[in-house]
Design an enzyme around this catalytic site. Sequence first.
Site, PDB file in Angstrom:
ATOM      1  N   LEU A 274       0.882  -1.163   0.000  1.00 14.41           N
ATOM      2  CA  LEU A 274       0.000   0.000   0.000  1.00 14.41           C
ATOM      3  C   LEU A 274       0.916   1.209   0.000  1.00 14.41           C
ATOM      4  O   LEU A 274       1.901   1.235   0.751  1.00 14.41           O
ATOM      5  CB  LEU A 274      -0.892   0.019   1.250  1.00 14.41           C
ATOM      6  CG  LEU A 274      -1.987  -1.035   1.343  1.00 14.41           C
ATOM      7  CD1 LEU A 274      -2.665  -0.967   2.702  1.00 14.41           C
ATOM      8  CD2 LEU A 274      -3.009  -0.859   0.233  1.00 14.41           C
ATOM      9  N   ASP A 275       0.616   2.216  -0.829  1.00 12.79           N
ATOM     10  CA  ASP A 275       1.502   3.380  -0.831  1.00 12.79           C
ATOM     11  C   ASP A 275       1.413   4.095   0.508  1.00 12.79           C
ATOM     12  O   ASP A 275       0.495   3.875   1.305  1.00 12.79           O
ATOM     13  CB  ASP A 275       1.206   4.301  -2.015  1.00 12.79           C
ATOM     14  CG  ASP A 275      -0.155   4.949  -1.951  1.00 12.79           C
ATOM     15  OD1 ASP A 275      -0.377   5.767  -1.048  1.00 12.79           O
ATOM     16  OD2 ASP A 275      -1.003   4.643  -2.809  1.00 12.79           O
ATOM     17  N   THR A 276       2.372   4.945   0.768  1.00  9.52           N
ATOM     18  CA  THR A 276       2.515   5.560   2.093  1.00  9.52           C
ATOM     19  C   THR A 276       1.258   6.314   2.519  1.00  9.52           C
ATOM     20  O   THR A 276       0.876   6.291   3.699  1.00  9.52           O
ATOM     21  CB  THR A 276       3.727   6.509   2.096  1.00  9.52           C
ATOM     22  OG1 THR A 276       4.885   5.785   1.674  1.00  9.52           O
ATOM     23  CG2 THR A 276       3.974   7.077   3.485  1.00  9.52           C
TER      24      THR A 276
END
Length: 243
Positions: free
Chosen positions: A103-105
């Site tokens: 999951l992106d930041t």
Amino acid sequence: MVRLQKLLAQSGVASRRRCEELMLDGQVEVDGEVVTRLGTKVDPRTAVIRVQGRRLPPVSPHVYLVLHKPRGVVSTMSDPEGRRTLQDFVAERPERLFHVGRLDTDTSGLIILTNDGDFAHRLAHPSYEVDKTYVAEVDGEVTKATLQRLRDGVTLEDGPVAVSSARVVSRGEGGAAGRAIVEVVIHEGRNRIVRRLLAEVGHPVRRLTRTRLGPVRLGSLRSGAVRELTSDELGALLDGVGL
């Protein structure tokens, strides 16, 4: 080798007596065959056991965890820049864990951690088409035509994206005009794919959360909390990825 009814009872299916009744009723399968003979022995590590059609995970040294990743956390187990990582939430565990997918930041939500490499590889591979459900707060009024465009598939710069379903959960969340909450289901895991997908159809994402992966739901798990996969969840995932 372990007696089947003993293994079922130890796995929490039911009492030993009830497990014997289930066997006699023809509701227990081992490796695709109904087993009714009490005292049948099986290998708990390799046998594919189903009770009333539901997969019972094998006895295994592996662990399978669900983490509700908060926003601002990097989807790695370590970071040379000193940012918060997934490892911060499982630091007390003795196993060497790794994450399934990313999951992106800026995205929060469900991520699975495990020490089972084969399981992780298959679960992350798009060929097994494990659905991933995301809920996004987006700018703009999302029309029926836009939803249909998503369902029909959208081509990005790195190729087409197949969308299993798309729907509006609510409009004008919190009294904000020109915004909507959208649920999108896909089975791919390309970098920032949901954000790029929604931007492509004219609705930039303000907030994004992954709420489900296959049969596993985020539910009421609070941000930063960790739990083990249930027996039913793990069994369904093992079936889904052919293990």
